[in-house]
Scaffold this motif. Sequence first.
Motif, mmCIF file in Angstrom:
data_model
loop_
_atom_site.group_PDB
_atom_site.id
_atom_site.type_symbol
_atom_site.label_atom_id
_atom_site.label_comp_id
_atom_site.label_asym_id
_atom_site.label_seq_id
_atom_site.Cartn_x
_atom_site.Cartn_y
_atom_site.Cartn_z
ATOM 1 N N LYS A 365 -11.567 43.248 13.218
ATOM 2 C CA LYS A 365 -12.208 44.293 12.874
ATOM 3 C C LYS A 365 -12.331 44.271 11.282
ATOM 4 O O LYS A 365 -13.300 44.601 10.652
ATOM 5 C CB LYS A 365 -11.993 45.581 13.359
ATOM 6 N N TYR A 366 -11.130 44.108 10.771
ATOM 7 C CA TYR A 366 -11.220 44.232 9.292
ATOM 8 C C TYR A 366 -11.142 43.198 8.173
ATOM 9 O O TYR A 366 -11.203 43.016 7.086
ATOM 10 C CB TYR A 366 -10.080 45.230 8.873
ATOM 11 N N ASN A 367 -11.348 41.892 9.084
ATOM 12 C CA ASN A 367 -11.585 40.528 8.137
ATOM 13 C C ASN A 367 -13.063 40.488 8.049
ATOM 14 O O ASN A 367 -14.017 41.265 8.878
ATOM 15 C CB ASN A 367 -11.076 39.394 8.942
ATOM 16 N N SER A 368 -13.433 39.650 7.141
ATOM 17 C CA SER A 368 -15.049 39.501 7.110
ATOM 18 C C SER A 368 -15.300 37.906 7.356
ATOM 19 O O SER A 368 -14.491 37.151 7.340
ATOM 20 C CB SER A 368 -15.268 39.527 5.606
ATOM 21 N N PRO A 369 -16.485 37.487 7.664
ATOM 22 C CA PRO A 369 -16.807 36.057 8.047
ATOM 23 C C PRO A 369 -16.499 35.201 6.931
ATOM 24 O O PRO A 369 -16.062 33.933 7.163
ATOM 25 C CB PRO A 369 -18.203 36.178 8.249
ATOM 26 N N GLU A 370 -16.539 35.648 5.723
ATOM 27 C CA GLU A 370 -16.380 34.919 4.452
ATOM 28 C C GLU A 370 -15.242 34.769 3.965
ATOM 29 O O GLU A 370 -14.682 33.558 3.509
ATOM 30 C CB GLU A 370 -17.441 35.547 3.380
ATOM 31 N N ASN A 371 -14.365 35.793 4.021
ATOM 32 C CA ASN A 371 -12.984 35.935 3.468
ATOM 33 C C ASN A 371 -11.884 36.582 4.498
ATOM 34 O O ASN A 371 -12.492 37.577 5.279
ATOM 35 C CB ASN A 371 -12.938 36.386 2.041
ATOM 36 N N GLU A 372 -10.629 36.296 4.259
ATOM 37 C CA GLU A 372 -9.722 36.904 4.848
ATOM 38 C C GLU A 372 -9.319 38.064 4.139
ATOM 39 O O GLU A 372 -9.089 38.040 2.749
ATOM 40 C CB GLU A 372 -8.390 36.086 5.218
ATOM 41 N N HIS A 373 -9.342 39.179 4.849
ATOM 42 C CA HIS A 373 -8.824 40.665 3.992
ATOM 43 C C HIS A 373 -7.459 40.872 4.598
ATOM 44 O O HIS A 373 -7.007 42.065 4.339
ATOM 45 C CB HIS A 373 -9.945 41.634 4.344
ATOM 46 N N HIS A 451 -10.340 43.447 -1.565
ATOM 47 C CA HIS A 451 -10.641 42.348 -1.795
ATOM 48 C C HIS A 451 -10.030 41.234 -1.012
ATOM 49 O O HIS A 451 -9.014 41.496 -0.337
ATOM 50 C CB HIS A 451 -10.441 42.084 -3.479
ATOM 51 N N PRO A 452 -10.421 40.238 -1.194
ATOM 52 C CA PRO A 452 -10.034 38.897 -0.157
ATOM 53 C C PRO A 452 -8.556 38.717 -0.499
ATOM 54 O O PRO A 452 -8.070 38.823 -1.699
ATOM 55 C CB PRO A 452 -10.879 37.744 -0.803
#
Length: 985
Positions: A365-373, A451-452
């Motif tokens: 849920k809390y990662n984004s497709p572009e970067n790891e959060h 932020h990432p």
Amino acid sequence: MFLNCHSYFSFKYGTMSIQQLIKEAQSNELKTFALTDINCTAGVFPFLQEMKKEHMHPVIGIDFRNGTQQQYIGLARNHHGFFSLNQHLSFYKKKKKPFQDRAPEWPHCAVIYPFPKDYFPLRNGEYLGLAPSQIKKALLSKWKDQKEKWVLLQPVTFCSQLSFNIHRLLRSMDLNTLLSKLPVSEQGQNTDRFTSKKELLKKCDGAEWLLENTLDLLYGCNFYQGYLPVENRKEIIGSEVEDYRKLRDETFKGALKRYGQLSEIQIQRIHKELDIIQQKNFVSYFLINFDLVTYARKKGFYYVGRGSGANSMVAYCLYITDVDPLELDLYFERFINLYRKNPPDFDIDFSWKDRDEIIEYIFNKYNSPENEHVCLLATHTTFQMNLAIRELGKVFGMPKTDIEALIQYAVQPGKYIPDKLGKLVLKYGQLIQGMPSHLSIHAGGILISQHPIHYYTATEIPPKGYPISHFDMVVAEEIGFSKFDILSQRGLGHIRDTLEIIQENQGKTIDIHQVATFKQDTKIKEHLRKGRTIGAFYVESPAMRVLLAKLKTQEYLELVAASSIIRPGVARSGMMREYVYRHRTPSERKKRANPVLYELMPETYGIMVYQEDVIKVAHHFAGLSFDEADILRRGMSGKFRSREEFERVKESFFKKSKAKGRGDNITREVWHQIESFAGYSFAKGHSASFAVESYQSLFLKAHYPLEFMVGVINNFGGFYRTEFYIHELRMNGADVQPPHINESNYLTKIVGKTVYLGFIHLKYLQKEIAEAILRQREVGGPFSSINDLINRVHISLEQLLILIRIDAFRFLPKSKQALLWEAHFILHKQNNRKPSPQLFGQVQYKDLKIPSLEQNDPREDILDQLDILEFPLAPPFLLLKNPDIPTIKAQDFKKFINRQVQIIGYLVTAKFTRTIKMETMIFGTFLDKEGDWIDTVHFPPVVKSHPLTGKGVYLLKGKITEEFDVCSLEVKYCERMAYWNAAAS
């Protein structure tokens, strides 16, 4: 001038701490250098903080290596450069691939390649690193036309010969090789040290321009350029305004469910908390936790929210915790206050079966497709003395027996005298003690960054499968990350499984959340009062059972206090005994307490029991500010790093106490209480959360004891070994059966009052065999004979014998000896043959003529159980060689107070502890012949003259003592009794 410096976060390579590294640089009058640990960024933020404190210019980077082969060094020109380096390192760590010869093109990084390399044109931001001895060679190479790209590459790993020796030992450990066989290629060079600018110039033969290039590069790197401050995930719903509205609405919605009509006090408390939560930017933190528990409830997962978060009424209304802070007078400021600098956290416990799904939900849920959060939080596993000695002993080639003797010597010097090699191991063991050895996974900490995550740390993938940070919990807290503690707890598995077992065995559905009703349950009160709590979460240990009995605990608040005073801090200070005395003697409470402390803590009779009490006393007794008091409170936890700050607050405590007119003696006494809490005190909300779960466990134990014990056994979690939970089953009227080929499952099951142990308890039985038996039973029905089993299951003779010896075929009209003969006859020389479909049914074997066999001795069955289950199902006293020795019963102890007695006991557990003189003493727990518990005390002289020598039945002699109506045996003599020997009979 120094672009390649290693701390001990270059695991099993570097030798210096961050502070030591900086101190060495200062001794050489340096104002800047680069920390470039090998494939690791764990030291970055401590380095930045320490360099700032010392008014030095910090440069950070990574030494990218394949093993010890240096590929290139990356330096971050700014925060975006650090992100690129972290992303690069994380990618290769994840893929487990070696680094390539060339680094990517990074606009915000400088890359230094070691010389000599095959010539290639250097790109923008790339440099050639030269050791002083390589300058002349470089001037004759193809690189000679790019001198403006040359920099000095003088690695720093050591500060002395001793430091270099430690490095070689660490390298040997890492390679699992003898020190004498450590290859030179796997070591640094003894000259990898800081030197002064003057000495460097001399080494470089006056090539000052090389040093100037290097300094220009160092000062051209500024981590804080483009810095993205640490921000925890925010804007969960949309905007900060919408987030706050969501939090407020959900809180009041939950409050109406929890309380019904809200009072003015409740409304004011909610508004006050919401206001502080908003001011401290914790709105999103609460919303994410609310999201997690909402998901858990939808999935039917059991969880417990605990810790200081239980002080929050908002958390209670959001169902993050089940503790009502108004009922317990818990003040919110312990959790969050405007003075508190470090972020708070919730501890949320899930069943070990459910936790992984919750973690997966967070990452999805809390990662984004572009970067790891999102990442799990790391811990740094450090060398403890035992591990250090063991590893160093291997490196020096010491025999295992000598290593173990040396470990024992380090704990308690005795007759063993270390030789020259042993002394060397002890010396270096002390030197590496406390050094980080490798990264591990924090018990449950998760970071969710706005932020990432690679702006702050590189990550790597351990066997668990989720990325972990490189820095630890303390660093995360210092730089501003709020961690989400998603923990695993088997106690919740006990509850969850018991509810399912009750439904299956009795057809009843239990609402386990009726805690208010449980608090008034007379059966639970009786269990608490008598300390009958085996299997119940947090209250089953011998020490806790005894404490509950001494307190005659019956009420919720009494259990909350007991959960905290059992902790070593309170117990060690002598205040646990004092608390019991005051609890049992109301007329003495006020007389024995300091008036100021009694006024502050009437509920606990003027004794500090909870972490909140530290804040109360520091503020009201000594006059410390709330932020100073919180520093004291944090100093009592294991999370505190700055002892200097703590010592300043301690000094302030005494100074301000004196200014308030407190006497020196009472101030010292109060401080002694505070100090005794070090690392062990609980927040009251934490104890209250534990107590809620204890009540849930106790309800099941009191009303459904058989199903509850089966639930405990199937979760393999608890203070005691499985055999003692089986003992509890028998004491509660269960018919406990060994594994049965046609009745048992893989885990233990209950049918009515009959309990069939699961195949999992058979130590030597392969899981695949157990699964095949269950599969065949489901498809083809029960097994009718050994022949039937062999025809349907691919089983070896060895595995079949395990089942026969444990009496799994007891439904057959044949003795165990006859079955063993039959198994040997059928499978002789046919081990591991596969069953195959037969044209005319199963292979049949003619009836065997079994020779006349002696009648089976029941004691042989017990010996088989000890071998295969590792515990007996019948009382172990049946095995005694001399079973007729006179013995009293545990239930008769009160008749023999202050008298010498003799009793036979089966050892359950022994707790070894140290006296003030650092001598070993033991608190023991045994079972008598009736199955009742015996608590024993073994003082140091007895431990030396009559030690416990492992599992078994003991003859115990000593004096019965009584304290607060609870009896124990003060042992003067103990001896393990001999078992019957089948071979000798």
